[in-house]
Enzyme design. Structure first.
Site, short mmCIF file in Angstrom:
data_model
loop_
_atom_site.label_atom_id
_atom_site.label_comp_id
_atom_site.label_asym_id
_atom_site.label_seq_id
_atom_site.Cartn_x
_atom_site.Cartn_y
_atom_site.Cartn_z
N SER A 148 -54.89 4.13 -10.25
CA SER A 148 -53.58 4.64 -10.28
C SER A 148 -55.09 5.92 -11.17
CB SER A 148 -53.52 4.42 -12.05
OG SER A 148 -53.29 5.37 -13.04
N TYR A 162 -55.79 -0.19 -20.30
CA TYR A 162 -55.74 -0.07 -18.28
C TYR A 162 -56.30 1.08 -17.91
CZ TYR A 162 -52.17 1.83 -15.04
OH TYR A 162 -51.16 2.07 -14.24
#
Ligand SMILES: NC(=O)c1ccc[n+]([C@@H]2O[C@H](COP(=O)([O-])OP(=O)(O)OC[C@H]3O[C@@H](n4cnc5c(N)ncnc54)[C@H](O)[C@@H]3O)[C@@H](O)[C@H]2O)c1
Length: 256
Positions: A148, A162
């Site tokens: 990401s 995350y």
């Protein structure tokens, strides 16, 4: 991309995609399938996964569905074994399955921390551990790991678990790329920005959505297929000299 090397080289390849029932994973299955690869779409959402496969098969793709919880080593062994038994080989693994997390350092709990690490990070390692020996048998392969933008920068100071997992995916990718570079097994990471999938549905219509759009130089959400096409490119022989690369698909977000 019709007629390109991307299309041609994927024609006789066999791929497994995780978290493929919807969102970016489903788009990757579609891109790989349209390029002629045989694809095993896997997920824990069996009804949605089966529905996707029915739709793509009706369009002429060679796609099948298998249940795979990426945190379960036994399920990995079964799905990879079955893939090689039924389709003859394994060339491509797309480690896409992932969950979001919103909590910052102090509000995160041990329970959601562990769950996020287990799916987003350990699942990627397990996939490579089980799939790479079968790629070696096929004479090489390509692993595409979904990281990401939040695997490279600190974002908004939330989502600590995350960020931890996506940063780990970025460096696991580079470590594995070096390990297998002489064996024809390439390992690259894809770093999406804000993509319009169910993962971000809860942000729609909130002030956070406005912040996302305003902070993205292209001033819009990305579409899942805009990531799926990049995944298919990395899986293909068109990316034959790329390994350990981190590819950003983020509308310019990390360019700022
Ligand atoms: N959407 C974004 O803005 C964005 C941005 C950067 C990175 N990503 C990454 O892209 C990947 C796909 O995200 P998405 O936006 O399509 O999300 P999504 O929620 O739409 O899809 C994720 C899929 O993973 C599956 N999954 C969850 N836990 C699983 C498990 N234990 N085993 C197998 N499958 C499991 C879900 O069932 C779902 O189908 C994720 O790794 C995500 O972190 C997404």
């Amino acid at each position: 991309m019709n007629g390109s090397k991307v299309n041609d080289s994927l024609r006789d390849k066999v791929a497994i995609v995780t978290g493929a029932a919807r969102g970016i994973g489903a788009a990757a299955v579609r891109s790989l399938g349209e390029a002629g690869a045989s694809v095993v779409a896997t997920d824990v959402l069996d009804d949605e996964g089966e529905a996707l496969v029915r739709e793509l098969c009706a369009e002429g793709a060679n796609v099948r569905y298998a249940h795979l919880d990426v945190t379960d080593e036994q399920q990995w062994l079964q799905v990879v074994d079955r893939t090689v038994r039924e389709l003859g080989r394994l060339d491509v693994l797309v480690n896409n399955a992932g969950i979001g997390s919103m909590a910052d350092v102090e509000s995160e709990t041990v329970e959601t921390w562990d769950r996020t690490i287990s799916i987003n990070q350990e699942g990627v390692w397990l996939g490579m551990k089980v799939a790479i020996p079968r790629m070696r048998e096929a004479g090489g392969g390509s692993v595409v790991n979904l990281s990401s933008i939040f695997g490279a920068v600190g974002g908004f100071g939330a989502s600590v678990a995350y960020h931890a997992t996506k940063g780990a995916v970025r460096l696991m990718t580079k470590n594995a790329a070096i390990r297998y570079a002489t064996e024809g097994i390439r390992v690259n990471s894809v770093h999406p920005g804000f993509i319009d999938t169910p993962l971000v549905a809860e942000l729609k219509g909130t002030p956070a959505e406005n912040e996302i759009i305003q902070s993205t130089p292209m001033r819009r959400w990305g579409r899942p297929e805009e990531v799926g096409e990049v995944i298919a490119f990395l899986a293909s022989d068109a990316a034959s000299y790329m390994t350990g690369s981190e590819v950003y698909v983020d509308g310019g977000w990390t360019a700022r």
